[in-house]
Motif scaffolding. Structure first.
Motif, short mmCIF file in Angstrom:
data_model
loop_
_atom_site.label_atom_id
_atom_site.label_comp_id
_atom_site.label_asym_id
_atom_site.label_seq_id
_atom_site.Cartn_x
_atom_site.Cartn_y
_atom_site.Cartn_z
N GLY A 1 0.81 -1.20 0.00
CA GLY A 1 0.00 0.00 0.00
C GLY A 1 0.85 1.26 0.00
O GLY A 1 1.94 1.29 0.57
N CYS A 2 0.32 2.31 -0.68
CA CYS A 2 1.03 3.59 -0.73
C CYS A 2 -0.02 4.68 -1.00
O CYS A 2 -0.43 4.90 -2.14
N THR A 3 -0.40 5.32 0.04
CA THR A 3 -1.48 6.31 -0.07
C THR A 3 -1.09 7.51 -0.94
O THR A 3 0.07 7.88 -1.02
N GLN A 4 -2.07 8.07 -1.60
CA GLN A 4 -1.93 9.31 -2.39
C GLN A 4 -0.93 9.19 -3.54
O GLN A 4 -0.27 10.17 -3.90
N MET A 5 -0.87 8.02 -4.14
CA MET A 5 -0.01 7.85 -5.32
C MET A 5 -0.83 7.67 -6.59
O MET A 5 -0.30 7.32 -7.64
N HIS A 6 -2.15 7.93 -6.54
CA HIS A 6 -3.03 7.66 -7.69
C HIS A 6 -2.81 8.64 -8.84
O HIS A 6 -3.20 8.37 -9.97
N ASN A 7 -2.16 9.77 -8.59
CA ASN A 7 -1.91 10.73 -9.67
C ASN A 7 -0.52 10.57 -10.30
O ASN A 7 -0.17 11.32 -11.21
N ALA A 8 0.25 9.62 -9.80
CA ALA A 8 1.59 9.38 -10.36
C ALA A 8 1.45 8.57 -11.64
O ALA A 8 1.08 7.39 -11.60
N GLU A 9 1.71 9.20 -12.77
CA GLU A 9 1.50 8.57 -14.07
C GLU A 9 2.36 7.31 -14.23
O GLU A 9 3.56 7.33 -13.98
N GLY A 10 1.71 6.22 -14.65
CA GLY A 10 2.41 4.97 -14.92
C GLY A 10 2.89 4.24 -13.69
O GLY A 10 3.66 3.28 -13.80
N PHE A 11 2.44 4.67 -12.54
CA PHE A 11 2.91 4.05 -11.28
C PHE A 11 2.23 2.70 -11.08
O PHE A 11 1.02 2.57 -11.16
N ASP A 12 3.04 1.66 -10.83
CA ASP A 12 2.54 0.31 -10.59
C ASP A 12 3.23 -0.23 -9.34
O ASP A 12 4.46 -0.31 -9.27
N LYS A 13 2.45 -0.58 -8.32
CA LYS A 13 3.03 -1.05 -7.05
C LYS A 13 3.97 -2.23 -7.25
O LYS A 13 4.95 -2.39 -6.51
N ALA A 14 3.70 -3.05 -8.25
CA ALA A 14 4.52 -4.24 -8.47
C ALA A 14 5.97 -3.88 -8.80
O ALA A 14 6.87 -4.71 -8.65
N ASP A 15 6.20 -2.65 -9.26
CA ASP A 15 7.55 -2.24 -9.64
C ASP A 15 8.37 -1.68 -8.47
O ASP A 15 9.55 -1.38 -8.65
N TRP A 16 7.76 -1.56 -7.32
CA TRP A 16 8.42 -0.83 -6.22
C TRP A 16 8.50 -1.70 -4.96
O TRP A 16 7.72 -1.56 -4.03
N LYS A 17 9.48 -2.57 -4.98
CA LYS A 17 9.70 -3.49 -3.86
C LYS A 17 10.90 -3.02 -3.02
O LYS A 17 11.72 -2.24 -3.49
N LEU A 18 10.97 -3.54 -1.83
CA LEU A 18 12.23 -3.42 -1.09
C LEU A 18 13.26 -4.29 -1.79
O LEU A 18 12.95 -5.43 -2.19
N ALA A 19 14.45 -3.80 -1.96
CA ALA A 19 15.51 -4.58 -2.60
C ALA A 19 15.86 -5.79 -1.72
O ALA A 19 15.70 -5.76 -0.50
N GLU A 20 16.34 -6.85 -2.37
CA GLU A 20 16.72 -8.06 -1.64
C GLU A 20 18.16 -8.42 -1.96
O GLU A 20 18.62 -8.30 -3.09
N PHE A 21 18.88 -8.86 -0.94
CA PHE A 21 20.27 -9.28 -1.09
C PHE A 21 20.34 -10.80 -1.28
O PHE A 21 19.47 -11.54 -0.83
N HIS A 22 21.41 -11.22 -1.96
CA HIS A 22 21.66 -12.64 -2.17
C HIS A 22 21.96 -13.29 -0.82
O HIS A 22 22.89 -12.88 -0.12
#
Length: 422
Positions: free
Chosen positions: A139-160
């Motif tokens: 979830g990320c409130t107030q991001m509905h006006n960000a053009e082309g924004f898709d939650k699936a693209d914005w993860k916490l990075a993971e280390f090997h």
């Protein structure tokens, strides 16, 4: 091109690396200490950070510290805010704590954000972005006006990361060989302890004002029992009895046998005689396995110890040339935790652990002060300090982007050496 031949390396750093390699090339009978700059120079520490720690495996946790989904440990290593966490499916991950929104550490260094615990979700306190336990953005409130924004693209990075024998390791550059391959021989030696099924029973934290190698060298050689632990460990495990296995590319293995007196007391206790202090025995060990401290360092700094009733594990986090953070732990079997007298044993063994660790901390800090002196000399090593020599050979090999060769010989000293001579 080897690391030491890189054009970015300064003349000062080149001299330190050359000194390490020349020292490591000496035979054990001529061995001496490394140049003091290997323990005090920040440029050399930066070289280690990039060419050793970030390329090899660093141990962060044991699975018993992360028992349930949502269990986590937050720690920092080499300017990376890390989160070791068990996700909803039971997998253990090493995530970055850096929010994908504005680079906020989602668990700031503040008492309001515990360094370990249990959580249902990961919430960034800055703008309330919410992540699942596997790092995916929920979830990320107030991001509905960000053009082309898709939650699936914005993860916490993971280390090997990998779990080996119940221990959670991270590899920063993602290119290290699997631990099952690197530590295959190590795995065979410690298999009877079934470390993955043990549980951390004691934890002691130390903020250490000395170089990480001072700690590892002290851990691996038992020559110092004669002085540092004269009235504690040396009584039952004399330093002069220690001996080392031949060189291995990925770990050092030394033996510290018990005295015959202690062996006899342990045999009698097992047969129903007077109880010896400690925990319930590890099942299935031979006397050779049970009646010694088995000392290990998995390169670069995974410190592990085996004995008849427990294992010890030290989590070492290098911070600077003259500072490291240390967590010393005792692991016991689940059967030991359920045995009569466990609570009393836990108190006495915690006290014992704290006592001999404190002895080591005094000595290690004094060594670091000595290394900074203008009068420090390059001392000679005893045959009992063979592990220190083997660590030197690892450092020299890593400076060239390689690992030591596995030695095909009998041990230089100890009972196997005597058997070979006969």
């Amino acid at each position: 091109m080897t690391a030491a031949a890189s054009p970015e390396i300064s003349a000062k750093l080149e001299a330190i690396l050359t000194g390490i390699k020349e020292t490591a090339a000496l035979p054990l009978s001529q061995a001496r200490t490394l140049p003091r700059e290997a323990y005090t120079d920040e440029d050399y520490f930066a070289f280690e950070r990039e060419n050793i720690f970030k390329k090899d495996w660093m141990c962060l946790a044991h699975v018993s510290q992360l028992k349930t989904p949502g269990s986590y440990i937050a720690l920092d290593l080499f300017d990376e805010p890390l989160l070791v966490i068990r996700d909803r499916e039971g997998a253990i991950r090493v995530l970055s704590r850096v929010c994908a929104h504005r680079a906020m550490d989602i668990m700031p260094d503040d008492p309001a954000f515990p360094r370990e615990g249990e959580t249902r979700l990961l919430v960034c306190p800055y703008h309330k972005w919410v992540y699942e336990l596997d790092g995916t953005l929920r979830g990320c409130t107030q991001m509905h006006n960000a053009e082309g924004f898709d939650k699936a693209d914005w993860k916490l990075a993971e280390f090997h990361s990998e779990v080996w024998n119940g221990f959670v390791f991270v590899n920063f550059d993602g290119n290290a060989k699997p631990l099952s391959e690197q530590y295959a021989d190590f795995d065979r030696v410690i298999a009877p302890w079934n470390a993955a099924d043990m549980e951390v029973a004691i934890e002691l934290e130390w903020d250490c004002d000395f170089n990480w190698k001072v700690m590892v060298e002290n851990w691996m050689e038992s020559y110092h029992h004669i002085g540092t632990h004269a009235t504690t460990l040396n009584v039952s495990m004399p330093g002069e009895l220690t001996w080392s296995e031949p060189e291995h590319p990925y770990f050092v293995h030394a033996h510290l046998p018990y005295t015959e007196k202690l062996r006899g007391e342990l045999r009698a206790s097992r047969a129903g005689g007077p109880k010896v202090p400690g925990f319930e025995w590890i099942e299935g060990l031979s006397e050779d396995q049970a009646f010694e401290w088995g000392l290990f360092t998995g390169f670069p700094c995974f410190m592990f110890l085996t004995t008849h009733d427990r294992a010890l594990w030290y989590r070492l986090l290098p911070v600077a040339a003259d500072r490291c953070l240390l967590l010393t732990t005792t692991l016991v079997s689940k059967k030991a935790k359920e045995a009569p007298g466990y609570a009393e044993a836990l108190v006495s063994e915690t006290d014992m652990l704290n006592t001999f660790h404190s002895e080591d901390m005094v000595m290690n800090a004094a060594v670091q002060r000595g290394l900074k002196s203008s009068k420090v000399v390059r001392g000679r090593l005893s045959h009992l300090e063979e592990p220190v020599w083997l660590i030197q050979r690892y450092l020299a090999a890593r400076a060239e982007g390689r690992y030591p060769e596995k030695a095909n010989r009998a041990p230089y000293h100890g009972p196997k050496a005597m058997q070979a001579a006969e």
